[in-house]
Scaffold this motif. Structure first.
Motif, PDB file in Angstrom:
ATOM      1  N   VAL A  32       0.227  -0.867   9.795  1.00 22.60           N
ATOM      2  CA  VAL A  32       0.892  -0.283   8.632  1.00 22.60           C
ATOM      3  C   VAL A  32       2.377  -0.197   8.963  1.00 22.60           C
ATOM      4  O   VAL A  32       2.774   0.520   9.895  1.00 22.60           O
ATOM      5  CB  VAL A  32       0.336   1.127   8.320  1.00 22.60           C
ATOM      6  CG1 VAL A  32       1.070   1.725   7.121  1.00 22.60           C
ATOM      7  CG2 VAL A  32      -1.158   1.060   8.058  1.00 22.60           C
ATOM      8  N   LYS A  58      -4.882  -4.306  12.682  1.00 17.65           N
ATOM      9  CA  LYS A  58      -4.534  -3.739  11.382  1.00 17.65           C
ATOM     10  C   LYS A  58      -3.285  -2.891  11.579  1.00 17.65           C
ATOM     11  O   LYS A  58      -3.284  -1.953  12.382  1.00 17.65           O
ATOM     12  CB  LYS A  58      -5.682  -2.896  10.839  1.00 17.65           C
ATOM     13  CG  LYS A  58      -6.945  -3.714  10.559  1.00 17.65           C
ATOM     14  CD  LYS A  58      -8.069  -2.847  10.013  1.00 17.65           C
ATOM     15  CE  LYS A  58      -9.315  -3.683   9.749  1.00 17.65           C
ATOM     16  NZ  LYS A  58     -10.430  -2.878   9.205  1.00 17.65           N
ATOM     17  N   SER A 102       0.850  -1.178   0.000  1.00 17.44           N
ATOM     18  CA  SER A 102       0.000   0.000   0.000  1.00 17.44           C
ATOM     19  C   SER A 102       0.893   1.237   0.000  1.00 17.44           C
ATOM     20  O   SER A 102       2.121   1.120  -0.099  1.00 17.44           O
ATOM     21  CB  SER A 102      -0.928  -0.018   1.227  1.00 17.44           C
ATOM     22  OG  SER A 102      -1.860   1.044   1.165  1.00 17.44           O
ATOM     23  N   LEU A 156       0.811  -3.280   4.469  1.00 17.21           N
ATOM     24  CA  LEU A 156      -0.443  -3.309   5.212  1.00 17.21           C
ATOM     25  C   LEU A 156      -0.707  -4.737   5.673  1.00 17.21           C
ATOM     26  O   LEU A 156      -0.835  -5.654   4.856  1.00 17.21           O
ATOM     27  CB  LEU A 156      -1.582  -2.820   4.321  1.00 17.21           C
ATOM     28  CG  LEU A 156      -2.973  -2.725   4.948  1.00 17.21           C
ATOM     29  CD1 LEU A 156      -2.959  -1.742   6.113  1.00 17.21           C
ATOM     30  CD2 LEU A 156      -3.982  -2.289   3.900  1.00 17.21           C
TER      31      LEU A 156
END
Length: 242
Positions: free
Chosen positions: A226, A224, A187, A207
């Motif tokens: 990053v 989640k 991403s 990601l």
């Protein structure tokens, strides 16, 4: 070093030479490399040729440009094998780095939609929503948001989540974390992610989404994350089926 009679493109020869200096440690992480003009003069080649070699090394993660300052050797990427279920803190300590956490948000929210389904709770049930910036040796590595059912891990506090949540769950609550399903995709950093991770907006990131389960099969969390694409790489070991 540069053989202008060789069929190998000059930019590629320079690129390989510079890469070798980095991999052998002759150019250290954080060290500024010679300017395009200096490299062109040293090897009697055009600045356009130098720029092509440097651009390729920037794209490959060996070098990093800093506006108004120059081009520097990028920090070595942290390798994370995609096998075994470990926490961020455990991963960093295993590599001799000191993990740290900045808690950006800690609150309870009602479960809805997919989160309720994935965590096997009713819509409206309370979930911890925890937003954290994870660091290694003071450098931002990952921005994560995790959701945990409140009824499953009572007593979770802001102080607890500033450290290792897994350690609290296993040592303080006596639960056994059993397994996880994880997805990983490429991403680019959005504005807020870029600010926290100290990268440019649009910079490549990884990601990661993980659903973790206790050993009795109960869903524990949805995470989640990053990760900075210039500081992290994941390794997968595979065997061909016979």
């Amino acid at each position: 070093m540069i053989d202008k009679q060789s069929p190998v493109p000059i930019y590629y020869q320079l690129e390989q030479y510079m890469k070798e200096k980095i991999e052998k440690g002759e150019w250290q992480p954080g060290e500024m490399i010679p300017s395009e003009r200096e490299l062109a003069e040293t090897y009697h080649i055009s600045r356009m040729t130098v720029r092509q070699a440097v651009n390729n090394l920037v794209n490959d993660g060996y070098l990093i440009r800093r506006r108004g300052k120059g081009t520097f050797v990028a920090a070595e990427k942290i390798e994370q094998p995609l096998k075994g279920l470990t926490s961020f803190s455990e991963d960093m300590r295993a590599r001799g780095m000191e993990p740290d956490t900045i808690v950006l948000g800690f609150e309870t929210v009602p479960a809805s939609g997919k989160l309720a389904e994935w965590l096997a709770v009713k819509e409206g049930d309370a979930l911890y929503e925890i937003r954290r910036l994870r660091l290694a040796d003071g450098s931002p590595m990952a921005l994560e948001t995790l959701y945990i059912p409140v009824h499953l891990v009572l007593g979770l506090t802001r102080d607890v989540v500033s450290g290792s949540v897994y350690e609290f769950i296993e040592k303080e609550k006596g639960m056994i974390i059993g397994s996880a399903v994880q997805t990983l995709e490429a991403s680019v950093a959005r504005k807020l992610e870029a600010e926290h991770l100290q990268v440019k907006e649009g910079a490549p990131v990884l990601l990661l989404e993980r659903r973790t389960y206790l050993d009795d099969g109960r869903p524990l969390e949805v995470v989640k994350s990053v990760y900075r694409g210039d500081r992290y790489k994941f390794i997968v070991e595979m065997e061909r089926r016979k």
